[in-house]
Design an enzyme around this catalytic site. Sequence first.
Site, PDB file in Angstrom:
ATOM      1  N   LYS A 116       1.561 -18.410  -5.215  1.00 23.02           N
ATOM      2  CA  LYS A 116       0.274 -17.926  -4.732  1.00 23.02           C
ATOM      3  C   LYS A 116      -0.547 -19.095  -4.182  1.00 23.02           C
ATOM      4  O   LYS A 116      -0.756 -20.102  -4.857  1.00 23.02           O
ATOM      5  CB  LYS A 116      -0.497 -17.241  -5.859  1.00 23.02           C
ATOM      6  CG  LYS A 116       0.126 -15.937  -6.321  1.00 23.02           C
ATOM      7  CD  LYS A 116       0.022 -14.852  -5.268  1.00 23.02           C
ATOM      8  CE  LYS A 116       0.456 -13.505  -5.809  1.00 23.02           C
ATOM      9  NZ  LYS A 116       0.325 -12.427  -4.806  1.00 23.02           N
TER      10      LYS A 116
ATOM     11  N   LYS B  44       4.923  -1.531  -1.358  1.00 22.87           N
ATOM     12  CA  LYS B  44       4.525  -1.354  -2.751  1.00 22.87           C
ATOM     13  C   LYS B  44       4.207   0.121  -2.957  1.00 22.87           C
ATOM     14  O   LYS B  44       3.485   0.725  -2.161  1.00 22.87           O
ATOM     15  CB  LYS B  44       3.317  -2.223  -3.098  1.00 22.87           C
ATOM     16  CG  LYS B  44       3.613  -3.717  -3.044  1.00 22.87           C
ATOM     17  CD  LYS B  44       2.384  -4.554  -3.362  1.00 22.87           C
ATOM     18  CE  LYS B  44       2.725  -6.044  -3.317  1.00 22.87           C
ATOM     19  NZ  LYS B  44       1.500  -6.887  -3.492  1.00 22.87           N
TER      20      LYS B  44
END
Length: 336
Positions: A151, A249
């Site tokens: 990240k 997703k």
Amino acid sequence: MPALSLDIRTETLRLAAPFRISGYVFETSDVVVVTLSDGEHRGRGEASGVYYTGDDVPAMVAALEAARPAIEAGPGRQELRGLLPPGGARNAVDCALWELEAARAGLPVWQLAGLQSPRPLRTTFTLGAGSPATMAEGARRYAEARSIKIKLTGELDLDIERVRAIRAARPDAWLGVDGNQGFAIGQLDALVAAMQALGVSLIEQPIARGREADLQGYRSPIPIAGDESILSLADVAGAVGRFDVINIKLDKCGGLTEGLMMAEEARRLGLGVMVGNMVGTSLAMAPAFVLGQLCDLVDLDGPTFLTRDCSPAVDYRDGDIWAGPEVWGGAPAKVA
């Protein structure tokens, strides 16, 4: 489909440690769990919603209650796509319908979906943003991980140092980075060059949702994936010429039914396919594992961030994920 009873439950999942991405720090994850029963069989689905669209637990519960009569009337999965919009509420119901159908048919979900017998999938394990030294230590702790997703926060120089430290700690690992919308298009050349030098294999969502046109025609030696920019089937065609890969997703698109449709459309358009997850339990990972059988890249590590997972749980071993039919989608699943 015969009439059903709809049960809606909410739960707060606690993370073992704060998790930082660009613009957010997460300490908990609120989820909705839906159970559909016909009196003999039942099906379940878990959803986290989509935090950056305002699709949170109160919104999901409100949507489910508003649609309760239509859901309890027993819609088919395609009919459900017309009852609820893409998002967490539809995802929870769609996954519950899949498991209920599997239980009634005495077949696992993967077989109902027309897929080959499932195999373990290589999954990424994610490092939240922190100091370079902290993230490098986290990469070393991921001893069994073969693929690591990093990240970033949009702080270009610091992000490069983070990746450099992780690469030094794990020269053997596949690395991908996730910008979570943190970069401007003017930073992209420098980011791509640095990531290429460090052997990074994927750059996910570097630019803000709504700025996808900035990427039109942009040429990168590293594939660029769209995540926040690609919510549902309606967004797939617009990825062409801007992204190389789409990250599906189930919370974004509204369930396994639409996820499978997105994967098929992406292939038709020449796009790579990735399956990802919001933080959730194994009950949320298992339907995505079915979709993952069709994907090039898999990011299904959500339960690893939790202090407590559901049982039975998915299995993480040697860098892979395995979701057996006992977790979700097996047959039969009868009401106790």
